[in-house]
Scaffold this motif. Structure first.
Motif, PDB file in Angstrom:
ATOM      1  N   VAL A 180       0.846  -1.186   0.000  1.00 22.70           N
ATOM      2  CA  VAL A 180       0.000   0.000   0.000  1.00 22.70           C
ATOM      3  C   VAL A 180       0.885   1.241   0.000  1.00 22.70           C
ATOM      4  O   VAL A 180       2.067   1.169   0.335  1.00 22.70           O
ATOM      5  CB  VAL A 180      -0.957   0.040   1.212  1.00 22.70           C
ATOM      6  CG1 VAL A 180      -1.989  -1.066   1.138  1.00 22.70           C
ATOM      7  CG2 VAL A 180      -0.177  -0.026   2.529  1.00 22.70           C
ATOM      8  N   SER A 181       0.282   2.369  -0.379  1.00 17.89           N
ATOM      9  CA  SER A 181       1.008   3.634  -0.402  1.00 17.89           C
ATOM     10  C   SER A 181       0.152   4.735   0.204  1.00 17.89           C
ATOM     11  O   SER A 181      -1.069   4.600   0.336  1.00 17.89           O
ATOM     12  CB  SER A 181       1.399   4.026  -1.830  1.00 17.89           C
ATOM     13  OG  SER A 181       2.385   3.171  -2.349  1.00 17.89           O
ATOM     14  N   TYR A 183       2.155  13.081  10.411  1.00 19.27           N
ATOM     15  CA  TYR A 183       2.371  12.126  11.504  1.00 19.27           C
ATOM     16  C   TYR A 183       1.423  10.930  11.395  1.00 19.27           C
ATOM     17  O   TYR A 183       1.783   9.815  11.801  1.00 19.27           O
ATOM     18  CB  TYR A 183       2.247  12.824  12.854  1.00 19.27           C
ATOM     19  CG  TYR A 183       3.551  13.494  13.263  1.00 19.27           C
ATOM     20  CD1 TYR A 183       4.529  12.786  13.947  1.00 19.27           C
ATOM     21  CD2 TYR A 183       3.811  14.819  12.923  1.00 19.27           C
ATOM     22  CE1 TYR A 183       5.735  13.379  14.307  1.00 19.27           C
ATOM     23  CE2 TYR A 183       5.010  15.419  13.275  1.00 19.27           C
ATOM     24  CZ  TYR A 183       5.971  14.695  13.969  1.00 19.27           C
ATOM     25  OH  TYR A 183       7.171  15.284  14.307  1.00 19.27           O
ATOM     26  N   LEU A 184       0.236  11.135  10.856  1.00 19.61           N
ATOM     27  CA  LEU A 184      -0.644   9.997  10.596  1.00 19.61           C
ATOM     28  C   LEU A 184      -0.028   9.100   9.527  1.00 19.61           C
ATOM     29  O   LEU A 184      -0.067   7.865   9.639  1.00 19.61           O
ATOM     30  CB  LEU A 184      -2.023  10.472  10.158  1.00 19.61           C
ATOM     31  CG  LEU A 184      -3.006   9.341   9.844  1.00 19.61           C
ATOM     32  CD1 LEU A 184      -3.419   8.610  11.118  1.00 19.61           C
ATOM     33  CD2 LEU A 184      -4.237   9.871   9.120  1.00 19.61           C
ATOM     34  N   ALA A 185       0.547   9.705   8.488  1.00 19.67           N
ATOM     35  CA  ALA A 185       1.192   8.928   7.433  1.00 19.67           C
ATOM     36  C   ALA A 185       2.361   8.115   7.997  1.00 19.67           C
ATOM     37  O   ALA A 185       2.561   6.952   7.622  1.00 19.67           O
ATOM     38  CB  ALA A 185       1.673   9.850   6.314  1.00 19.67           C
ATOM     39  N   LYS A 186       3.127   8.715   8.901  1.00 19.53           N
ATOM     40  CA  LYS A 186       4.236   7.967   9.522  1.00 19.53           C
ATOM     41  C   LYS A 186       3.705   6.800  10.344  1.00 19.53           C
ATOM     42  O   LYS A 186       4.268   5.689  10.309  1.00 19.53           O
ATOM     43  CB  LYS A 186       5.079   8.888  10.393  1.00 19.53           C
ATOM     44  CG  LYS A 186       6.153   8.135  11.184  1.00 19.53           C
ATOM     45  CD  LYS A 186       7.068   9.033  11.951  1.00 19.53           C
ATOM     46  CE  LYS A 186       7.856   8.246  13.005  1.00 19.53           C
ATOM     47  NZ  LYS A 186       8.478   7.012  12.494  1.00 19.53           N
ATOM     48  N   TYR A 187       2.626   7.031  11.084  1.00 15.22           N
ATOM     49  CA  TYR A 187       2.007   5.952  11.859  1.00 15.22           C
ATOM     50  C   TYR A 187       1.614   4.783  10.944  1.00 15.22           C
ATOM     51  O   TYR A 187       1.887   3.617  11.252  1.00 15.22           O
ATOM     52  CB  TYR A 187       0.800   6.513  12.612  1.00 15.22           C
ATOM     53  CG  TYR A 187      -0.370   5.572  12.810  1.00 15.22           C
ATOM     54  CD1 TYR A 187      -0.380   4.649  13.853  1.00 15.22           C
ATOM     55  CD2 TYR A 187      -1.476   5.621  11.961  1.00 15.22           C
ATOM     56  CE1 TYR A 187      -1.462   3.790  14.037  1.00 15.22           C
ATOM     57  CE2 TYR A 187      -2.560   4.774  12.148  1.00 15.22           C
ATOM     58  CZ  TYR A 187      -2.551   3.860  13.177  1.00 15.22           C
ATOM     59  OH  TYR A 187      -3.621   3.021  13.360  1.00 15.22           O
ATOM     60  N   LEU A 188       0.995   5.097   9.801  1.00 12.63           N
ATOM     61  CA  LEU A 188       0.586   4.042   8.881  1.00 12.63           C
ATOM     62  C   LEU A 188       1.804   3.375   8.239  1.00 12.63           C
ATOM     63  O   LEU A 188       1.820   2.149   8.043  1.00 12.63           O
ATOM     64  CB  LEU A 188      -0.330   4.619   7.796  1.00 12.63           C
ATOM     65  CG  LEU A 188      -1.739   5.004   8.253  1.00 12.63           C
ATOM     66  CD1 LEU A 188      -2.472   5.760   7.148  1.00 12.63           C
ATOM     67  CD2 LEU A 188      -2.536   3.767   8.668  1.00 12.63           C
ATOM     68  N   GLN A 189       2.818   4.166   7.910  1.00 12.72           N
ATOM     69  CA  GLN A 189       4.028   3.581   7.331  1.00 12.72           C
ATOM     70  C   GLN A 189       4.692   2.618   8.315  1.00 12.72           C
ATOM     71  O   GLN A 189       5.113   1.517   7.939  1.00 12.72           O
ATOM     72  CB  GLN A 189       5.020   4.676   6.935  1.00 12.72           C
ATOM     73  CG  GLN A 189       6.276   4.139   6.254  1.00 12.72           C
ATOM     74  CD  GLN A 189       7.261   5.237   5.910  1.00 12.72           C
ATOM     75  OE1 GLN A 189       7.813   5.879   6.797  1.00 12.72           O
ATOM     76  NE2 GLN A 189       7.485   5.458   4.617  1.00 12.72           N
ATOM     77  N   ALA A 246       4.092   0.962   4.293  1.00 15.18           N
ATOM     78  CA  ALA A 246       3.619   1.701   3.117  1.00 15.18           C
ATOM     79  C   ALA A 246       4.706   2.593   2.528  1.00 15.18           C
ATOM     80  O   ALA A 246       5.525   3.166   3.250  1.00 15.18           O
ATOM     81  CB  ALA A 246       2.412   2.565   3.496  1.00 15.18           C
ATOM     82  N   HIS A 247       4.690   2.698   1.198  1.00 15.48           N
ATOM     83  CA  HIS A 247       5.424   3.773   0.548  1.00 15.48           C
ATOM     84  C   HIS A 247       4.712   5.086   0.872  1.00 15.48           C
ATOM     85  O   HIS A 247       3.484   5.153   0.865  1.00 15.48           O
ATOM     86  CB  HIS A 247       5.438   3.585  -0.976  1.00 15.48           C
ATOM     87  CG  HIS A 247       6.234   2.411  -1.447  1.00 15.48           C
ATOM     88  ND1 HIS A 247       7.602   2.350  -1.371  1.00 15.48           N
ATOM     89  CD2 HIS A 247       5.846   1.232  -2.009  1.00 15.48           C
ATOM     90  CE1 HIS A 247       8.039   1.205  -1.860  1.00 15.48           C
ATOM     91  NE2 HIS A 247       6.984   0.499  -2.256  1.00 15.48           N
ATOM     92  N   VAL A 248       5.482   6.128   1.150  1.00 13.55           N
ATOM     93  CA  VAL A 248       4.919   7.461   1.373  1.00 13.55           C
ATOM     94  C   VAL A 248       5.499   8.403   0.330  1.00 13.55           C
ATOM     95  O   VAL A 248       6.718   8.527   0.214  1.00 13.55           O
ATOM     96  CB  VAL A 248       5.219   7.977   2.794  1.00 13.55           C
ATOM     97  CG1 VAL A 248       4.750   9.422   2.940  1.00 13.55           C
ATOM     98  CG2 VAL A 248       4.550   7.097   3.839  1.00 13.55           C
ATOM     99  N   TYR A 249       4.620   9.036  -0.431  1.00 16.20           N
ATOM    100  CA  TYR A 249       5.024  10.042  -1.419  1.00 16.20           C
ATOM    101  C   TYR A 249       4.537  11.411  -0.953  1.00 16.20           C
ATOM    102  O   TYR A 249       3.358  11.568  -0.609  1.00 16.20           O
ATOM    103  CB  TYR A 249       4.462   9.702  -2.800  1.00 16.20           C
ATOM    104  CG  TYR A 249       5.316   8.699  -3.543  1.00 16.20           C
ATOM    105  CD1 TYR A 249       6.052   9.076  -4.663  1.00 16.20           C
ATOM    106  CD2 TYR A 249       5.413   7.377  -3.103  1.00 16.20           C
ATOM    107  CE1 TYR A 249       6.853   8.157  -5.329  1.00 16.20           C
ATOM    108  CE2 TYR A 249       6.211   6.455  -3.758  1.00 16.20           C
ATOM    109  CZ  TYR A 249       6.932   6.855  -4.879  1.00 16.20           C
ATOM    110  OH  TYR A 249       7.734   5.953  -5.529  1.00 16.20           O
ATOM    111  N   ILE A 250       5.464  12.370  -0.926  1.00 19.75           N
ATOM    112  CA  ILE A 250       5.158  13.703  -0.413  1.00 19.75           C
ATOM    113  C   ILE A 250       5.473  14.725  -1.493  1.00 19.75           C
ATOM    114  O   ILE A 250       6.624  15.171  -1.639  1.00 19.75           O
ATOM    115  CB  ILE A 250       5.953  13.999   0.869  1.00 19.75           C
ATOM    116  CG1 ILE A 250       5.715  12.898   1.913  1.00 19.75           C
ATOM    117  CG2 ILE A 250       5.576  15.375   1.434  1.00 19.75           C
ATOM    118  CD1 ILE A 250       6.605  12.980   3.132  1.00 19.75           C
TER     119      ILE A 250
END
Length: 385
Positions: free
Chosen positions: A71-72, A92-98, A103-107
């Protein structure tokens, strides 16, 4: 959307927002209790307490997590000024999910959009982009699975895809969604935004992507989903996780902003500054006198100091409930609640600032988060050169 009582668009939020009505007008779904409980444990307060309260295709994203599929997450930043506490809670929510799903995180950093939309020089926008990227790196994402993409610096990979998507938009669709754009840059920007939201799939292949974002940004998602459905590319329509607005200190239902004259808590603020801002400006749900407050109690539902704790800065559910009960009973005074909130916000900011101070040279640090040569080749393999 514009209502008699409030306005919610990607470029303006005014008035006391009726969040349920916004979902209805945008055609998004309310996040159910069953969906919230399916997020990885321990549930993040932003999910558990309904700060992220709506979405699109959230079930499909949660199914992918349950099946241990790739997932991303996409969550971006428009750099037009210093970042404040309202900017970082989706990060910070994205970091929690990562951390819990790999997950890949794209910013994406939309410096071009801010130049089109703001009365600022491009050099100023670039300066804020560097500052904001440093704040983003301080969140602590996994560099191996995180990519920070800057529109102007990565135009070689962004623009060709945006050009393909732009052909799927009509000017009438853009006007109906955003109003009459001030310039052709803003007319074109939805195609750039579509590229941002589909970028993880364009790099890593078809998989589920979710976009945690404030509800005013949902039109970007909606148009991208329309384009994704029409294209011949093998992609899923991105899911969306839509949040309420982080409360501004003065109250009144708007959102915290760094672009107006209202007091704001910045990520760079020290403990004394945070305390002064909260004590001076945070809208109170208490009574006008000590005696009246002891007798009637306060209203935590409108008290901004309490809202800061409820939204993000107090993780302990029992403590949140205790503070609300004591405030309603009159046992807890407004000044005491403000002091507690100021300490919690300051604790968070000091930890963030310590991570920021520990970063090395900007160019060396950002290189860990940029697209790799292989990823760039995947994105540009059909280009002439």
């Amino acid at each position: 959307m514009t209502d008699d009582d409030f306005t919610v668009t990607p470029y303006a939020v005014q008035g006391d927002v009726d969040y349920e009505r916004v979902l209805d007008q945008f055609g998004a779904d309310e996040l159910t209790e069953a969906e919230r409980e399916r997020f990885p444990e321990p549930l993040h307060p932003l999910i558990k307490r309904g700060i992220f309260y709506g979405g699109r295709d959230v079930e499909a994203y949660l199914d992918a997590i349950d099946e241990d599929e790739q997932v991303s997450i996409v969550t971006g930043r428009g750099p037009s000024g210093p970042m404040h506490i309202g900017h970082v809670f989706p990060l910070y929510l994205a970091k929690y999910l990562q951390d819990r799903t790999g997950a890949h995180v794209y910013i994406p950093i939309s410096d071009d959009e801010k130049y089109f939309a703001k009365d600022q020089d491009f050099d100023d926008i670039q300066g804020w982009a560097k500052d904001n990227i440093t704040e983003i790196m301080a969140v602590g994402f996994d560099p191996e699975k995180t990519r920070i993409v800057v529109d102007s610096a990565d135009a070689d990979v962004i623009y060709p895809w945006a050009a393909k998507f732009a052909k799927r938009y009509t000017q009438s669709t853009v006007n109906a969604t955003y109003g009459d754009p001030d310039n052709v840059g803003l007319s074109f920007y939805p195609a750039v935004q579509a590229t941002h939201l589909l970028l993880p799939q364009l790099v890593h292949g078809r998989h589920r992507t979710i976009v945690p974002i404030a509800v005013d940004q949902d039109p970007h998602i909606r148009l991208c989903r329309d384009v994704a459905a029409k294209e011949d590319y093998d992609v899923h329509k991105p899911s969306a996780l839509l949040s309420r607005f982080f409360p501004q200190l003065k109250g009144d239902g708007g959102k915290m902003s760094s672009s107006d004259q209202n007091p704001t808590i910045y990520l760079s603020d020290d403990r004394e500054t945070v305390r002064e801002k909260i004590q001076t400006y945070a809208f109170s749900g208490g009574q006008t006198s000590l005696e009246e407050h002891r007798e009637k109690g306060g209203d935590p539902d409108v008290d901004v100091a309490y809202q800061l704790l409820y939204y993000f800065f107090e993780e302990d559910d029992a403590k949140v409930e205790e503070l609300a009960a004591e405030y309603r009973s009159g046992e807890l005074l407004t000044g005491e609640l403000k002091n507690y909130a100021a300490d919690k916000v300051s604790d968070f900011l000091e930890q963030h600032q310590e991570r920021k101070a520990a970063l090395g040279d900007f160019h060396e640090e950002i290189s860990e988060y940029t697209l790799t040569d292989e990823e760039r080749a995947t994105l540009t393999e059909d280009l002439l050169y």
